[in-house]
Motif scaffolding. Structure first.
Motif, PDB file in Angstrom:
ATOM      1  N   THR A  22      57.751  67.801  57.678  1.00  0.00           N
ATOM      2  CA  THR A  22      58.273  68.647  56.598  1.00  0.00           C
ATOM      3  C   THR A  22      57.278  68.692  55.439  1.00  0.00           C
ATOM      4  O   THR A  22      57.047  69.752  54.852  1.00  0.00           O
ATOM      5  CB  THR A  22      59.643  68.110  56.130  1.00  0.00           C
ATOM      6  N   ASP A  64      60.684  73.586  61.738  1.00  0.00           N
ATOM      7  CA  ASP A  64      60.675  72.163  61.460  1.00  0.00           C
ATOM      8  C   ASP A  64      62.059  71.645  61.818  1.00  0.00           C
ATOM      9  O   ASP A  64      63.053  72.342  61.681  1.00  0.00           O
ATOM     10  CB  ASP A  64      60.409  71.955  59.969  1.00  0.00           C
ATOM     11  N   THR A  65      62.108  70.422  62.267  1.00  0.00           N
ATOM     12  CA  THR A  65      63.392  69.863  62.641  1.00  0.00           C
ATOM     13  C   THR A  65      64.048  69.249  61.417  1.00  0.00           C
ATOM     14  O   THR A  65      63.372  68.879  60.472  1.00  0.00           O
ATOM     15  CB  THR A  65      63.203  68.779  63.700  1.00  0.00           C
ATOM     16  N   GLU A  69      65.068  65.248  65.571  1.00  0.00           N
ATOM     17  CA  GLU A  69      64.014  64.693  66.418  1.00  0.00           C
ATOM     18  C   GLU A  69      64.304  63.225  66.752  1.00  0.00           C
ATOM     19  O   GLU A  69      63.864  62.721  67.774  1.00  0.00           O
ATOM     20  CB  GLU A  69      62.636  64.862  65.755  1.00  0.00           C
TER      21      GLU A  69
HETATM   22 MG    MG Z   1      61.450  66.636  58.411  1.00  0.00          MG
END
Ligand code: MG
Ligand code: GDP
Length: 181
Positions: A22, A64-65, A69
């Motif tokens: 991130t 983005d997760t 994850e």
């Molecule tokens: Mg992140």
């Protein structure tokens, strides 16, 4: 995907929780670094417009997760249609390097690209700023050897915090994705 004459490229960023996915994305897209991020529900994406050889390109979906994850539970929709997969590890934490193998396999299994051997990946070794590099657990050489084994994946050492090599890395991501279109 081509909309009018602008290429839209879907890029997804994978790697263990905490490696700086991130942060890298925020540094690249907004040129800023925050110490903490709130986990959001579901996956987030942001957009970045750039030019490659005078061609307008939109990194339309840098996915983005949002923490999923941790559970390796991202689901096939997250991976589908990706033009490039960015793998991230933390150079100070050995385990995050070892898990790259799993992320690589998981991506290929879920995204199921037509030519898996040729699918573009880019590897980022992040947080090289920490302790001036004295607390490194994975050497650049080891990382480059892994990249060579995986079919010469481009490799960048980055710091989202210091904005080191972030622009260069994502430019390579865009070029690699574009070449795969
Ligand atoms: Mg992140
Ligand atoms: P993610 O879980 O992979 O998305 O990781 P985050 O981007 O949330 O970052 C996890 C933590 O590492 C946060 O506290 C960030 O501030 C920190 N961090 C991310 N990138 C760097 C970096 O390049 N250097 C340093 N020193 N800290 C970083």
């Amino acid at each position: 995907m081509l909309i009018s004459d602008r290429m839209l490229l879907k890029v997804i960023v994978l790697g263990d929780s905490g490696v700086g996915k991130t942060s890298l994305m925020n540094q690249y897209v907004y040129t800023r670094f925050n110490k903490q991020y709130k986990a959001t529900i579901g996956a987030d994406f942001v957009t970045k417009e750039l030019h490659i050889d005078d061609k307008p390109v939109t990194l339309q979906q840098i996915w983005d997760t949002a923490g999923q994850e941790r559970f390796h539970s991202l689901g096939v929709a997250f991976y589908r249609g990706a033009d490039c997969c960015v793998l991230v590890y933390d150079v100070n934490i050995q385990k995050t390097f070892e898990t790259l193998q799993t992320w690589h396999e998981e991506f290929l299994k879920q995204a199921d690209p037509s030519e898996p051997e040729r699918f573009p990946f880019v590897l980022l070794g992040n947080k090289v700023d920490i302790n001036g590099g004295t607390s490194r657990a994975v050497s650049e050489k080891t990382a480059r050897e892994w990249c060579a084994l995986k079919g010469n994946i481009p490799y960048f050492e980055t710091s989202a915090k210091e904005n080191y090599n972030v622009e260069e890395a994502f430019l390579c991501v865009a070029k690699t994705a574009l070449a795969n279109e």
